[in-house]
Each structure stands twice: as structure tokens, then as C-alpha cells.
Design a protein around this motif. Structure first.
Motif, short mmCIF file in Angstrom:
data_model
loop_
_atom_site.label_atom_id
_atom_site.label_comp_id
_atom_site.label_asym_id
_atom_site.label_seq_id
_atom_site.Cartn_x
_atom_site.Cartn_y
_atom_site.Cartn_z
N VAL A 86 0.97 -1.29 0.10
CA VAL A 86 -0.13 -0.11 -0.04
C VAL A 86 0.89 1.27 -0.03
O VAL A 86 0.61 2.33 -0.73
CB VAL A 86 -1.06 -0.15 1.18
N ILE A 87 1.97 1.12 0.71
CA ILE A 87 2.84 2.47 0.80
C ILE A 87 3.37 2.63 -0.34
O ILE A 87 3.59 3.76 -0.79
CB ILE A 87 3.81 2.19 2.09
N PHE A 88 3.91 1.61 -1.15
CA PHE A 88 4.58 1.78 -2.45
C PHE A 88 3.58 2.29 -3.37
O PHE A 88 4.06 3.07 -4.33
CB PHE A 88 4.99 0.20 -2.91
N ARG A 89 2.34 1.95 -3.42
CA ARG A 89 1.51 2.11 -4.55
C ARG A 89 0.86 3.58 -4.15
O ARG A 89 0.80 4.39 -5.35
CB ARG A 89 0.21 1.49 -4.44
N LYS A 90 1.15 3.94 -2.97
CA LYS A 90 0.96 5.84 -2.71
C LYS A 90 2.33 6.56 -3.01
O LYS A 90 2.17 7.40 -3.63
CB LYS A 90 0.78 5.81 -1.44
N PHE A 91 3.46 5.75 -2.94
CA PHE A 91 4.79 6.57 -3.03
C PHE A 91 5.21 6.56 -4.45
O PHE A 91 5.77 7.63 -4.93
CB PHE A 91 5.84 5.77 -2.20
N GLU A 92 4.94 5.68 -5.29
CA GLU A 92 5.38 5.50 -6.73
C GLU A 92 4.96 6.70 -7.60
O GLU A 92 5.70 7.36 -7.99
CB GLU A 92 4.94 4.23 -7.24
N PRO A 93 3.81 7.16 -7.44
CA PRO A 93 3.26 8.34 -8.18
C PRO A 93 3.99 9.64 -7.75
O PRO A 93 4.44 10.42 -8.60
CB PRO A 93 1.66 8.42 -8.27
#
Length: 128
Positions: A86-93
Motif C-alpha cells: 500500500v505504501i509503495f502504491r502511494k509513494f510511486e506516483p
């Protein structure tokens, strides 16, 4: 219970469970869980995704009567993976927005062979 699918995937589950049963002494008087065989390496060799691994590991735990402590540690590992995802999906953009090429164009992808790794960067390729 029937274990369907790739045999090597079930072997990966069995290997992971066996590796985590023991402990390895550390410098001083400490003990480290397991025998230093990493889950990442097991999954890579078995060509098994982490999500597939968690699903198969639950079935393996039921079939081989693994301890409740082991099951709790697997649950904790799975929850940690879910939170990281979840953190990665928020951080990537956000990362892509912050680190945009200043000239507004994409840099050409370099081949990933050892031969090209040490060559000097040709900055003329980055012009728009």
C-alpha cells in the motif's frame, strides 16, 4: 489434502518451513531465527510470487501441522507485505512527479549487460 500445482512451489514451502525451525548463533550470545536462507532467494529459485507463496504456505501449514507460533509469524509477515504494498502504491506516483527529467523527455534506456555498465554516459542522447 491434495497439493496441486507445481511441485517446486510446494518444495519452496517445505524448505522455508524447515529453514525457520532452527536457529543460528550470532556473535556474542544471541540467536538468530532460521539458518540464513532468505525467503527472497527461495522464491526466486522456485519462480514463485510472494502472494502465491502465502496462499500455498497456508495450505502447507495445515497439511504438515506447523505450530501456531509459526502460523502467527507467517501472518505477521503477510501483513507487513500488505502494508508495504500500500505504501509503495502511494509513494510511486509521488516519486515519479518529484523526479521528472528536467528537460521534459524520457532518457533512453541503456542495455543492462556488464559490457555497457562501465561506459561513460553520452549526454547528447538526453536532448529532446
Amino acid at each position: 489434502m491434495s497439493l496441486q500445482g507445481e511441485v517446486v512451489h510446494w518444495l519452496a514451502c517445505a524448505l522455508y518451513a524447515a529453514c525457520r525451525k532452527g536457529s543460528t548463533p550470532t556473535v556474542g550470545k544471541g540467536l538468530m531465527e532460521g539458518n540464513c536462507v532468505s525467503l527472497t532467494r527461495i522464491l526466486r529459485c522456485a519462480k514463485l510470487s510472494l502472494i502465491q507463496f502465502f496462499s500455498k504456505m497456508r495450505k502447507w501449514a495445515d497439511m504438515s501441522n506447523l505450530s501456531q507460533d509459526f502460523r502467527l509469524r507467517m501472518d505477521r509477515l503477510e501483513r507487513n507485505f500488505e502494508v508495504s504494498t500500500v505504501i509503495f502504491r502511494k509513494f510511486e506516483p509521488i516519486f515519479r512527479d518529484m523526479f521528472v527529467n528536467p528537460q521534459g523527455c524520457e532518457a533512453p534506456r541503456q542495455p543492462r549487460s556488464r559490457k555497457h555498465r562501465y561506459q561513460a554516459i553520452n549526454w547528447e542522447k538526453f536532448s529532446c
